[in-house]
Structure formats: C-alpha cells, structure tokens
Design a protein around this motif. Structure first.
Motif, short mmCIF file in Angstrom:
data_model
loop_
_atom_site.label_atom_id
_atom_site.label_comp_id
_atom_site.label_asym_id
_atom_site.label_seq_id
_atom_site.Cartn_x
_atom_site.Cartn_y
_atom_site.Cartn_z
N ALA A 48 -2.90 73.78 26.43
CA ALA A 48 -1.64 74.40 26.02
C ALA A 48 -0.47 73.46 26.34
CB ALA A 48 -1.45 75.74 26.73
N LEU A 49 -0.51 72.84 27.52
CA LEU A 49 0.52 71.86 27.89
C LEU A 49 0.52 70.68 26.93
CD1 LEU A 49 0.42 71.69 31.77
CD2 LEU A 49 2.49 71.68 30.42
N LEU A 50 -0.68 70.20 26.58
CA LEU A 50 -0.78 69.04 25.70
C LEU A 50 -0.16 69.34 24.34
CD1 LEU A 50 -1.87 66.23 24.92
CD2 LEU A 50 -4.01 67.33 24.30
N PHE A 51 -0.55 70.46 23.74
CA PHE A 51 -0.02 70.80 22.42
C PHE A 51 1.48 71.06 22.48
CE2 PHE A 51 -3.63 70.44 19.94
CZ PHE A 51 -4.72 71.10 20.46
N GLY A 52 1.92 71.76 23.53
CA GLY A 52 3.35 72.00 23.68
C GLY A 52 4.14 70.72 23.79
N MET A 53 3.63 69.78 24.57
CA MET A 53 4.30 68.50 24.74
C MET A 53 4.37 67.73 23.42
SD MET A 53 3.21 65.32 27.20
CE MET A 53 1.74 65.01 26.27
N LEU A 54 3.26 67.71 22.70
CA LEU A 54 3.23 66.97 21.43
C LEU A 54 4.21 67.57 20.42
CD1 LEU A 54 -0.62 66.35 21.05
CD2 LEU A 54 1.14 64.69 21.68
N ILE A 55 4.23 68.88 20.33
CA ILE A 55 5.12 69.55 19.37
C ILE A 55 6.58 69.27 19.72
CG2 ILE A 55 5.93 71.80 18.56
CD1 ILE A 55 3.03 72.81 18.93
N LEU A 56 6.93 69.41 20.98
CA LEU A 56 8.32 69.20 21.37
C LEU A 56 8.73 67.74 21.21
CD1 LEU A 56 10.83 70.58 22.42
CD2 LEU A 56 10.10 70.07 24.74
N THR A 57 7.82 66.82 21.51
CA THR A 57 8.13 65.39 21.34
C THR A 57 8.43 65.08 19.88
OG1 THR A 57 6.68 64.83 23.18
CG2 THR A 57 7.28 63.04 21.70
N VAL A 58 7.67 65.64 18.97
CA VAL A 58 7.93 65.44 17.54
C VAL A 58 9.30 66.00 17.17
CG1 VAL A 58 7.22 66.16 15.22
CG2 VAL A 58 5.51 65.35 16.86
N MET A 59 9.66 67.14 17.77
CA MET A 59 10.92 67.80 17.42
C MET A 59 12.14 67.01 17.90
SD MET A 59 9.81 71.71 18.37
CE MET A 59 11.47 72.30 18.52
N VAL A 60 12.06 66.38 19.06
CA VAL A 60 13.25 65.77 19.67
C VAL A 60 13.12 64.28 19.89
CG1 VAL A 60 13.80 67.95 20.81
CG2 VAL A 60 12.52 66.21 22.05
N HIS A 61 12.21 63.61 19.22
CA HIS A 61 11.89 62.21 19.53
C HIS A 61 13.08 61.28 19.34
CE1 HIS A 61 11.30 62.36 15.16
NE2 HIS A 61 11.57 61.08 15.16
N ARG A 62 14.04 61.63 18.48
CA ARG A 62 15.15 60.73 18.21
C ARG A 62 16.02 60.48 19.44
NH1 ARG A 62 15.50 63.47 13.10
NH2 ARG A 62 14.75 62.13 11.45
N HIS A 63 16.13 61.51 20.31
CA HIS A 63 17.03 61.38 21.47
C HIS A 63 16.36 60.71 22.66
CE1 HIS A 63 19.67 64.01 19.31
NE2 HIS A 63 18.80 64.98 19.29
N ILE A 64 15.04 60.66 22.66
CA ILE A 64 14.31 60.25 23.86
C ILE A 64 14.61 58.81 24.28
CG2 ILE A 64 12.00 59.87 24.83
CD1 ILE A 64 11.09 62.35 23.30
N PRO A 65 14.55 57.80 23.40
CA PRO A 65 14.79 56.42 23.87
C PRO A 65 16.14 56.25 24.57
CG PRO A 65 13.87 56.40 21.66
CD PRO A 65 14.20 57.82 21.97
N ALA A 66 17.19 56.83 24.03
CA ALA A 66 18.51 56.71 24.65
C ALA A 66 18.55 57.43 25.99
CB ALA A 66 19.58 57.27 23.72
N ASP A 67 17.95 58.59 26.07
CA ASP A 67 17.97 59.36 27.31
C ASP A 67 17.16 58.68 28.40
OD1 ASP A 67 17.99 62.62 25.69
OD2 ASP A 67 19.63 61.33 26.36
N LEU A 68 16.11 57.97 28.03
CA LEU A 68 15.28 57.29 29.03
C LEU A 68 16.02 56.13 29.69
CD1 LEU A 68 11.73 57.28 27.40
CD2 LEU A 68 12.58 58.74 29.23
N ARG A 69 17.11 55.65 29.05
CA ARG A 69 17.88 54.55 29.64
C ARG A 69 18.95 55.06 30.60
NH1 ARG A 69 17.03 52.20 24.40
NH2 ARG A 69 18.89 53.19 23.55
N LYS A 70 19.09 56.36 30.71
CA LYS A 70 20.10 56.93 31.62
C LYS A 70 19.61 56.86 33.06
CE LYS A 70 22.28 59.93 28.25
NZ LYS A 70 22.57 61.31 27.82
#
Lengths: 100, 140
Positions: A48-70
């Motif tokens: 359940a965690l795996l599928f939830g993580m994959l779904i949410l990552t697809v939904m918000v992937h555009r913001h992740i690279p910039a946020d990881l540099r914070k």
C-alpha cells in the motif's frame, strides 16, 4: 479565501484535516479487507505504501527536484514523519489483523 | 487486548508523525514532503516485511495487488497529503484531533458495507468523537 488571514488558514486546514479523516477512515476499512482476505499485515502495509508513493510521485514530480535543493532540515523532518507514520501504518494493520 | 495494544502504538506513531510533519512543513512544500515521508516509510516497512514475511511477499494474487493499490491510493496520496497540508495550515493541535475522527468514517463503512453489528458503546464513542471534532473546528 484570503490565506493571509490566520483564521482562513486555520479553517482551510481544518477542512483538509476532515478530508484526511474521511480518507483514512475509508482506508481503515480497506486495510481490514486486505489483512482478512489477501495478505499478512506487514505485506499489505508495504505494498500500500509502495503504490501510494508511486501515485503521489507521478502527481507532483515537477516540484520535487527544486524542493530537494532546499535546506535539508525540512527533508529530515519529513523523513522522520514518514518513519513515524509508517510505524503507525504497520501497527494499524497488525491491530486490524488481531481485531474481532 | 493485543489488537488494542497495537492500535495504541499505531496512534503514537501517527501522532509523532504529525508533529514532525508540522516541523518539516515550515521548510518544504507539503507535496514533496509527503513523497519524502512515503519513501522513508516504504523503505522501513519493506525491510521489516522482508525479514518477517519473505515468502508471503512473492506469493500474492493479482486481486491482492488491486486491493493494495486501492488502499494505498486512498490512504497516502489523498489521506496523508490532506493531513500534512492541513497540519501545515492549521497546526498540529487543531488538525490532528480532526484527523482522529477517521474511525468515525471507518465505523460507517463497517456498518453499511461490512454488515458489522451496531453496539451501544460504538454509538457513544461515535457521538463523543463528533462532539470533539465540532468543538475543535468551532474554536476561535
């Protein structure tokens, strides 16, 4: 709604929290079905965690690279939040497995 | 008794997770933070499941994965994201008790879809949960 006002932020946060309660409540029922019919609690929680993580990552992937540099403090706190919440998820599945 | 003990431990996990999410939400967007939290949680849960349920991990039916997908989609992208965002906006002390009303919705589903019996203690607990949530939401 003007989120600059603390009252509006609190109200919106409360509404979102109520939405979370509905989602968590629904998933509690689904978790019971999973541990009763299909898989041990830990296995159910893992996938359940795996599928939830994959779904949410697809939904918000555009913001992740910039946020990881914070600053890393935020990332560390959210990682701790994830570890704590996953302890909650695991024991939630375990408790449902032992429920009448 | 064991089920209740596990449920209490789960509550401690969820509660402390909410506090960390509040602290993390001050520095990072809640969407990315939720992904990070899910990744960390999955890693830990996966390792524990490998240790205790290795054979079960690879003997699952296709229907089981469909249920995992549904449960995971509702609990994490929807539930945890709303939870963490709500905490960031309203604070832990206001948002977490409202999220704690989730058993109310679980009870509704269990009574309607699961055909579980309705008992007086459940009714009393339900009323208390609803009253508590109403008091928090209307707090000024």
């Amino acid at each position: 709604m003007n989120l600059a006002f603390p009252e509006n932020r609190a109200l919106l946060g409360s509404v979102l929290a109520l939405g979370a309660a509905m989602a968590y409540g629904s998933s509690l029922y689904l978790q019971k079905v999973v541990v009763t019919e299909y898989a041990p609690p830990l296995v159910g929680a893992t996938f359940a965690l795996l599928f939830g993580m994959l779904i949410l990552t697809v939904m918000v992937h555009r913001h992740i690279p910039a946020d990881l540099r914070k600053p890393k403090k935020g990332l560390a706190m959210m990682a701790l939040a994830g570890l704590s919440s996953s302890v909650g998820v695991m024991f939630s599945y375990l408790s449902l497995n032992h429920a009448v | 008794m064991l089920g209740i003990t596990f449920a209490l431990i789960a509550a401690v996990g969820f509660g402390s997770g909410a506090v960390f999410a509040r602290l993390g939400g001050l520095h990072i967007r809640s969407t990315t933070g939720t992904v990070v939290s899910l990744a960390a949680g999955f890693l830990m849960t996966f390792i524990v499941a490998l240790v205790f349920n290795l054979s079960d991990m690879f003997s699952l039916s296709g229907v089981a994965f469909a249920w995992f997908l549904l449960a995971g989609a509702i609990h994490f992208p929807i539930g945890r994201l709303l939870n963490f965002t709500g905490i960031t906006l309203a604070g832990v002390s206001r948002a977490s008790p409202i999220v704690g009303a989730s058993p109310l919705f679980a009870i509704l589903l269990a009574l309607t879809l699961g055909n579980e019996p309705f008992e007086v203690p459940i009714f009393i607990g339900t009323v208390l949960v609803v009253t508590g949530v109403a008091l928090i939401v209307t707090q000024r």
